[in-house]
Design a protein around this motif. Structure first.
Motif, PDB file in Angstrom:
ATOM      1  N   HIS A  69       2.397   3.488  11.986  1.00 59.45           N
ATOM      2  CA  HIS A  69       1.404   4.559  12.119  1.00 59.45           C
ATOM      3  C   HIS A  69       2.078   5.921  12.133  1.00 59.45           C
ATOM      4  N   GLU A  70       3.252   6.019  12.791  1.00 57.02           N
ATOM      5  CA  GLU A  70       3.949   7.297  12.887  1.00 57.02           C
ATOM      6  C   GLU A  70       4.527   7.735  11.537  1.00 57.02           C
ATOM      7  N   ALA A  71       5.023   6.765  10.742  1.00 54.25           N
ATOM      8  CA  ALA A  71       5.763   7.114   9.523  1.00 54.25           C
ATOM      9  C   ALA A  71       4.976   6.887   8.238  1.00 54.25           C
ATOM     10  N   THR A  72       4.202   5.815   8.181  1.00 60.38           N
ATOM     11  CA  THR A  72       3.524   5.426   6.924  1.00 60.38           C
ATOM     12  C   THR A  72       2.062   5.096   7.220  1.00 60.38           C
ATOM     13  N   PRO A  73       1.208   6.091   7.352  1.00 56.19           N
ATOM     14  CA  PRO A  73      -0.179   5.837   7.786  1.00 56.19           C
ATOM     15  C   PRO A  73      -0.970   4.928   6.850  1.00 56.19           C
TER      16      PRO A  73
ATOM     17  N   LEU B  24       0.183   2.531   4.791  1.00 53.68           N
ATOM     18  CA  LEU B  24       0.673   1.169   4.973  1.00 53.68           C
ATOM     19  C   LEU B  24       0.251   0.635   6.332  1.00 53.68           C
ATOM     20  N   ALA B  25       0.261   1.500   7.347  1.00 55.83           N
ATOM     21  CA  ALA B  25      -0.141   1.075   8.686  1.00 55.83           C
ATOM     22  C   ALA B  25      -1.595   0.606   8.697  1.00 55.83           C
ATOM     23  N   GLN B  26      -2.453   1.301   7.952  1.00 58.08           N
ATOM     24  CA  GLN B  26      -3.855   0.887   7.888  1.00 58.08           C
ATOM     25  C   GLN B  26      -3.974  -0.507   7.289  1.00 58.08           C
ATOM     26  N   ALA B  27      -3.218  -0.767   6.194  1.00 54.50           N
ATOM     27  CA  ALA B  27      -3.251  -2.093   5.582  1.00 54.50           C
ATOM     28  C   ALA B  27      -2.662  -3.137   6.520  1.00 54.50           C
ATOM     29  N   TRP B  28      -1.555  -2.793   7.196  1.00 54.65           N
ATOM     30  CA  TRP B  28      -0.903  -3.749   8.106  1.00 54.65           C
ATOM     31  C   TRP B  28      -1.792  -4.061   9.297  1.00 54.65           C
ATOM     32  N   SER B  29      -2.548  -3.070   9.763  1.00 49.88           N
ATOM     33  CA  SER B  29      -3.462  -3.292  10.878  1.00 49.88           C
ATOM     34  C   SER B  29      -4.561  -4.275  10.490  1.00 49.88           C
ATOM     35  N   LEU B  30      -5.139  -4.111   9.293  1.00 53.44           N
ATOM     36  CA  LEU B  30      -6.151  -5.057   8.815  1.00 53.44           C
ATOM     37  C   LEU B  30      -5.554  -6.447   8.631  1.00 53.44           C
ATOM     38  N   LEU B  31      -4.314  -6.464   8.183  1.00 55.83           N
ATOM     39  CA  LEU B  31      -3.660  -7.745   7.924  1.00 55.83           C
ATOM     40  C   LEU B  31      -3.430  -8.535   9.213  1.00 55.83           C
ATOM     41  N   GLN B  32      -3.178  -7.811  10.328  1.00 56.13           N
ATOM     42  CA  GLN B  32      -2.925  -8.504  11.593  1.00 56.13           C
ATOM     43  C   GLN B  32      -4.111  -9.369  12.013  1.00 56.13           C
TER      44      GLN B  32
ATOM     45  N   ALA C  30       0.844  -1.192   0.000  1.00 53.65           N
ATOM     46  CA  ALA C  30       0.000   0.000   0.000  1.00 53.65           C
ATOM     47  C   ALA C  30       0.886   1.251   0.000  1.00 53.65           C
ATOM     48  N   ALA C  31       0.510   2.238  -0.807  1.00 53.10           N
ATOM     49  CA  ALA C  31       1.266   3.486  -0.934  1.00 53.10           C
ATOM     50  C   ALA C  31       2.714   3.215  -1.331  1.00 53.10           C
ATOM     51  N   HIS C  32       2.892   2.333  -2.301  1.00 55.69           N
ATOM     52  CA  HIS C  32       4.236   1.943  -2.742  1.00 55.69           C
ATOM     53  C   HIS C  32       5.091   3.151  -3.097  1.00 55.69           C
ATOM     54  N   GLU C  33       4.544   4.081  -3.873  1.00 57.85           N
ATOM     55  CA  GLU C  33       5.321   5.238  -4.302  1.00 57.85           C
ATOM     56  C   GLU C  33       5.197   6.401  -3.321  1.00 57.85           C
ATOM     57  N   ALA C  34       3.999   6.642  -2.805  1.00 59.41           N
ATOM     58  CA  ALA C  34       3.771   7.822  -1.969  1.00 59.41           C
ATOM     59  C   ALA C  34       4.553   7.773  -0.664  1.00 59.41           C
ATOM     60  N   GLU C  35       4.733   6.602  -0.086  1.00 55.41           N
ATOM     61  CA  GLU C  35       5.396   6.492   1.217  1.00 55.41           C
ATOM     62  C   GLU C  35       6.768   5.822   1.126  1.00 55.41           C
TER      63      GLU C  35
END
Length: 882
Positions: free
Chosen positions: A361-365, A367-375, A327-332
């Motif tokens: 969450h602090e650096a890549t919001p 990606l953090a959203q996707a990682w949170s769902l993935l957990q 998620a957000a490969h280029e933007a983040e």
């Protein structure tokens, strides 16, 4: 009986008198080439033609196996293992058969065993008792267990499939619906294939061998290059010249060792051909795992495996973040890189799963959203399933992550993604072998499959230059060919018999690669093929590879050497304008100067290094923290010394602790060591921690005895920070320890915990000096008191506890050099040495503040630990014409 094969040309394949024709080729590439040739013959004179069935032999065997499903009593297996599944099963069998794990490389043993099984089946080998070897006996046991496991699973691999087809043909259960069978590209026929041909011949089928009557090269030249690199340069230049002169010609560069030379080939071809608008194809497929998109998927899956267990290493998290395709490969992308750098420089050893999510969450919001769902979708650590179920889960996890990243994909990326999806589907079909496994095992199996699956993008149809290996070039035809690397180690190559089958059996049967005679036979056939690959042929070899002398292949050694003329179309060298830019901007007053005395140390080693490192803030990306590689032991001993000196501040206190047998000293040392161990060795196993504490006790006891033999002293400073300002430059210095003697003089001490011998002589007599910490304090910070009488490097190590350094007079520490004993300081008293150091240090400080950034290094060893070497561009001074 050995069936006779009639010669059939390419034109004959369209002859209606042959009836229905089946062409069996040695591989897929050969089948595609034949089909392409037949298509090219269509035209006004032959608008249509009956195209024969053209199949690789292995593909036809699979078709024949499927036909057995409609034959009564054919005993068709319910499952078919491909090469990957068969290799996995071999590994399982070998691992179970060798419980002591004497084999260190089971995957390699499985590969060789699979090849040995195929060789024994195709060549119908039998091993008499008199020829048995221990290796064969182990292999025979594995083979029996492997066949038993296949039977239990009602499965078969390619080897068993060929045996079933062969046996069904012999029994008359499998009828061939063709009038003529033609073999194409087979240099040799195995006994099993001979038996199948005999069966076809007995049933009235016409058998043939495809022959292409190609004329040998009309122009053949041999050249010898001084090195493999120069050989490649010549070949690329030759190809460029041919393409430029012949707008319609097709050419090839053939390299027997192409796979290991691909980076060099790409660099030279891109620089010469691509920049002039000529496309080319390099026929080397890389493992799918090495393509960036697929590598990113594997790294993220490996991170998920660790995260499911509750924690992960910064290496696993950082590499996944850098790989992207999420998620957000280029933007983040920048934020992901910064996060990885933070973990590296902070020497983080472990990331707990909640800490990782918080950092994201602090650096890549996004990606953090996707990682949170993935957990929420991650499997439990001990959850098991079959591989087909895991493949479904893996696809869902990658989708939730945002793979492949949401950016637009070019043609190659689309092909890579498609190949990856096919590999996942292939993995899902391995449930016969991979049952009741965990998530980690499934990811490991996928990683192995991707390493074994090769991928190459589709050929550029506009390319008129092919770069191939010898095997890939078999049967090809071009307008001109350069064959490089033809030395006597390549053509013929050394024999490589299978180690599991007795050599005497392989030699008697004449199996491929078993003997020098067979290698010579193959080399002779390959050379004849090369001579007919083009009307213009250049063959070359290198005279040397490094310092090793190479000899040409005996097949080309008798050809006279030619001085091939390779025009150089490079433009004339222009007069270069040289601009020496050694002067950077002057340091602004009040500027923050990180690095402390290391700034001056680096300025003394190389001014440009200091400018890049401390003014530009550039440095090499730190490695990931590794407990086994970190200087934990050194930090631990340093902490032990600091804690002890905090408790024992004078020589008098130390002597008091040594009374009554030193029990009080021992108890104090053990207490301080325990405190230091709690701080620095918490991640060590208890046994290792106890060993380190015992080692530290020995070191500290020896050190205390050394201190006790000194002249009386009092510790006046521990880890004390000092600040020095020189013009616009502000530097901070922190010393390990400063002692005050009874005379009022001071002794400056720095602890060294490494294993290398300490001798500051070479560094301190240089102008400007190196290892500046102690000279800086004595000559600059202590200049106002002018009371420093000794500079001491104290080595704390299990091998030796000792001191070295420089002193103005004897103070009871053996190992210190008197200032008048160093030849370079002859004629200088102590105050003059201090003045010399102060002058050199102030000159360094002034040069740094003035922006002096010359790329000057006195000794190569001065750059041994340089962390900005690429910025110094030292490679430009190397004698390298590549």
């Amino acid at each position: 009986m050995k069936a006779s094969l009639i010669e059939i040309s390419l034109d004959d394949l369209a002859d209606a008198r042959l009836g229905r024709v089946l062409v069996l080729t040695v591989n897929n590439r050969h089948a595609r080439r034949l089909l392409s040739h037949l298509s090219s013959t269509l035209g006004a004179e032959r608008p249509v033609m009956a195209v024969p069935d053209i199949l690789p032999f292995k593909a036809w065997v699979r078709q024949a196996t499927e036909q057995l499903a409609f034959v009564d009593g054919a005993l068709l297996a319910a499952h078919r293992l491909d090469a990957f599944g068969a290799r996995l099963l071999w590994q399982q069998v070998i691992r179970e058969s060798e419980p002591e794990h004497y084999l260190l490389d089971i995957p390699q043993a499985a590969k060789l065993a699979s090849e040995a099984d195929q060789l024994m089946s195709s060549w119908m080998l039998s091993v008499p008792d008199s020829a048995c070897t221990p290796d064969y006996e182990r292999f025979a046991a594995w083979r029996e267990a492997y066949r038993r496991r296949l039977d239990e699973a009602d499965a078969e691999d390619d080897t068993l499939g060929l045996e079933r087809v062969s046996e069904a043909m012999a029994r008359g259960q499998l009828q061939l619906d063709f009038d003529t069978v033609v073999l194409a590209g087979f240099n040799e026929l195995s006994p099993r294939l001979h038996d199948m041909l005999d069966t076809w011949a007995a049933s009235g089928t016409r058998l043939g061998r495809l022959t292409e009557h190609l004329e040998p090269a009309s122009s053949m030249v041999r050249v010898c290059a001084p090195s493999p690199e120069k050989e490649w340069q010549w070949a690329v230049q030759w190809a460029y010249d041919q393409l430029r002169q012949d707008a319609q010609g097709c050419y090839a560069i053939l390299a027997p060792q192409l796979e290991s030379q691909v980076p060099l080939a790409h660099r030279l071809l891109h620089g010469k051909l691509s920049e002039h608008g000529f496309a080319y194809n390099i026929a080397v497929a890389r493992p799918l795992a090495q393509w960036p998109m697929v590598r990113a998927a594997v790294l993220w899956l490996e991170l998920m495996v660790q995260s499911a267990a509750g924690s992960c290493t910064p290496a696993a998290a950082g590499q996944a973040l850098l790989a992207g395709h999420c998620a957000a490969h280029e933007a983040e992308a920048g934020a992901r890189g910064m996060l990885d750098a933070q973990w590296r420089h902070a020497r983080v050893l472990t990331l707990m799963s909640p800490d990782l999510l918080h950092a994201l969450h602090e650096a890549t919001p996004r990606l953090a959203q996707a990682w949170s769902l993935l957990q929420e979708q991650l499997p439990h650590e001990h959850e098991i399933a079959n591989i087909s179920q895991w493949v479904i889960r893996i696809k869902a996890l990658l989708s939730t992550l945002g793979f492949p990243g949401g950016m637009s994909l070019d043609s190659v990326a689309h092909q890579v993604l498609e190949a990856f999806e096919q590999a996942l589907d292939n993995l899902g079909r391995q449930r016969v072998v991979l049952q009741n496994i965990g998530f980690a095992q499934a990811v490991r199996a996928l990683s192995t499959l991707l390493l074994q699956t090769t991928f190459q993008p589709q050929r550029d149809l506009s390319a008129r230059l092919d770069v191939l290996g010898l095997l890939e070039a078999e049967g090809g035809r071009w307008d001109g060919v350069w064959v490089l690397g033809l030395n006597d180690e390549v053509l013929p190559a050394a024999p490589s018999p299978n180690p599991f089958i007795p050599l005497v059996v392989q030699r008697h049967a004449g199996t491929p690669r078993a003997t020098p005679e067979r290698e010579l036979e193959w080399a002779r056939a390959s050379y004849e093929m090369l001579k007919r690959s083009a009307p213009i042929l250049v063959v070359s070899s290198a005279a040397f590879e490094g310092e090793r002398e190479l000899r040409p292949s005996p097949f080309v050694a008798r050809l006279p050497l030619s001085e091939i003329e390779i025009p150089n179309d490079e433009p004339a060298v222009a007069v270069m304008e040289l601009l020496i830019d050694d002067q950077g901007p002057i340091l602004s007053p009040g500027s923050s100067t990180p690095g402390g005395v290391a700034v001056l140390e680096t300025q003394a080693r190389n001014p440009l290094w200091a400018f890049v490192r401390f003014r530009l803030g550039a440095r090499q990306l730190a490695a990931y923290a590794d407990p086994a590689q970190q200087a934990v032991r050194g930090m631990f001993l340093h902490s032990c010394a600091e804690l002890f000196c905090t408790a024992v501040r004078s020589h008098q206190q130390l002597l008091a602790l040594q009374q009554d047998g030193g029990h009080a000293l021992s108890e104090l040392l053990q207490a301080q060591i325990a405190r230091a161990a709690h701080e620095h060795l918490g991640h060590y196993a208890p046994v290792v921690r106890d060993l380190e504490c015992a080692r530290a006790l020995g070191v500290m006891t020896a050190w205390a005895q050394l201190e006790a033999n000194r002249e009386p002293y009092e510790i006046v400073a521990l880890e004390e920070a000092s600040v020095w300002q020189h013009g616009a430059l502000n530097l901070k210095l922190r010393l390990d320890r400063v002692d005050k003697l009874a005379s009022g003089e001071r002794v400056v001490i720095d602890y060294k915990t490494g294993g290398a011998r300490l001798d500051p002589h070479a560094d301190w007599v240089r102008r400007p000096p190196l290892s500046l910490q102690l000279p800086f304090y004595a000559a600059v910070l202590g200049a106002s008191q002018n009371d420093v009488s000794a500079l001491v490097l104290m080595r704390l190590h299990a091998k030796q506890v000792a001191v070295s350094g420089l002193t103005d007079r004897e103070i009871g520490l053996e190992g210190l050099a008197q200032s008048d004993s160093w030849q370079e300081f002859e004629g200088l008293d102590w105050s003059e040495i201090m003045a010399r150091w102060r002058q050199d240090i102030e000159s360094l400080a002034q040069a740094y503040a003035n922006g002096w950034a010359a790329n000057n290094t006195r000794h190569a060893s001065d750059l041994e630990y340089c962390d900005v070497l690429p910025m110094l561009r030292l490679y430009e001074e190397a004698d390298d014409d590549i």
